[in-house]
Motif scaffolding. Structure first.
Motif, PDB file in Angstrom:
ATOM      1  N   ASP A   1       0.855  -1.177   0.000  1.00  0.00           N
ATOM      2  CA  ASP A   1       0.000   0.000   0.000  1.00  0.00           C
ATOM      3  C   ASP A   1       0.896   1.234   0.000  1.00  0.00           C
ATOM      4  O   ASP A   1       2.036   1.193   0.445  1.00  0.00           O
ATOM      5  CB  ASP A   1      -0.983   0.008   1.172  1.00  0.00           C
ATOM      6  N   ILE A   2       0.372   2.321  -0.540  1.00  0.00           N
ATOM      7  CA  ILE A   2       1.124   3.561  -0.672  1.00  0.00           C
ATOM      8  C   ILE A   2       0.433   4.649   0.145  1.00  0.00           C
ATOM      9  O   ILE A   2      -0.731   4.963  -0.110  1.00  0.00           O
ATOM     10  CB  ILE A   2       1.200   4.014  -2.152  1.00  0.00           C
ATOM     11  N   PRO A   3       1.140   5.249   1.129  1.00  0.00           N
ATOM     12  CA  PRO A   3       0.557   6.379   1.860  1.00  0.00           C
ATOM     13  C   PRO A   3       0.840   7.690   1.120  1.00  0.00           C
ATOM     14  O   PRO A   3       1.900   7.863   0.528  1.00  0.00           O
ATOM     15  CB  PRO A   3       1.292   6.343   3.201  1.00  0.00           C
ATOM     16  N   ASN A   4      -0.146   8.605   1.144  1.00  0.00           N
ATOM     17  CA  ASN A   4       0.082   9.941   0.593  1.00  0.00           C
ATOM     18  C   ASN A   4      -0.892  10.925   1.218  1.00  0.00           C
ATOM     19  O   ASN A   4      -1.885  10.537   1.816  1.00  0.00           O
ATOM     20  CB  ASN A   4      -0.017   9.938  -0.941  1.00  0.00           C
ATOM     21  N   VAL A   5      -0.591  12.211   1.065  1.00  0.00           N
ATOM     22  CA  VAL A   5      -1.433  13.265   1.612  1.00  0.00           C
ATOM     23  C   VAL A   5      -2.088  14.099   0.519  1.00  0.00           C
ATOM     24  O   VAL A   5      -2.842  15.019   0.809  1.00  0.00           O
ATOM     25  CB  VAL A   5      -0.641  14.195   2.562  1.00  0.00           C
ATOM     26  N   TYR A   6      -1.838  13.771  -0.752  1.00  0.00           N
ATOM     27  CA  TYR A   6      -2.388  14.550  -1.859  1.00  0.00           C
ATOM     28  C   TYR A   6      -3.920  14.584  -1.795  1.00  0.00           C
ATOM     29  O   TYR A   6      -4.571  13.554  -1.772  1.00  0.00           O
ATOM     30  CB  TYR A   6      -1.927  13.963  -3.190  1.00  0.00           C
ATOM     31  N   GLY A   7      -4.476  15.775  -1.736  1.00  0.00           N
ATOM     32  CA  GLY A   7      -5.922  15.934  -1.716  1.00  0.00           C
ATOM     33  C   GLY A   7      -6.593  15.572  -0.407  1.00  0.00           C
ATOM     34  O   GLY A   7      -7.814  15.501  -0.341  1.00  0.00           O
TER      35      GLY A   7
END
Length: 125
Positions: A74-80
């Motif tokens: 899984d990939i964590p991100n904060v975009y949006g």
């Protein structure tokens, strides 16, 4: 130290899609922490989390997107992802985002994993 209590809820979107959310409240029933808000898909006979929000990395709300069923990536991100607001605001925002976009998350997961699903004769309604 203030005593907090963990609350867990789940609700269906369809027969094979659901949202589960976990948060902590204090003695005044104020939400003090968003633990996890997840969109889950019934794959075969088990529920699989495809997307979830938490605040474990650096204390800011971020999204994890499950990419590969075979490699458990899984990939964590904060975009949006909403960053400002109370814990109640963030919980509401994450629930709303998953309700509005679960079909997109579902399609992306199926597209990325169609070979695995086909090879293992897993049918997703």
């Amino acid at each position: 130290k203030e005593k907090v209590r963990e609350i867990r809820h789940a609700y269906p979107l369809t027969d094979s899609d659901r949202i589960t959310y976990i948060y902590q409240i204090n003695s005044d029933n104020t939400i003090v922490e968003v633990t996890c808000v997840s969109y889950e898909l019934l794959v075969g006979n088990q529920w699989l989390t495809l997307v979830y929000y938490d605040k474990y990395h650096g204390g800011i709300l971020h999204r994890h997107t499950y990419l590969d069923i075979n490699k458990n990536i899984d990939i964590p991100n904060v975009y949006g992802v909403k960053q400002a607001g109370t814990s109640n605001d963030l919980l509401t925002w994450a629930n709303r985002d998953l309700r509005r976009h679960y079909q997109n998350y579902r399609r992306g997961f199926i597209r990325r994993n169609q070979k695995y699903l086909k090879d293992h004769n897993i049918d997703i309604p």
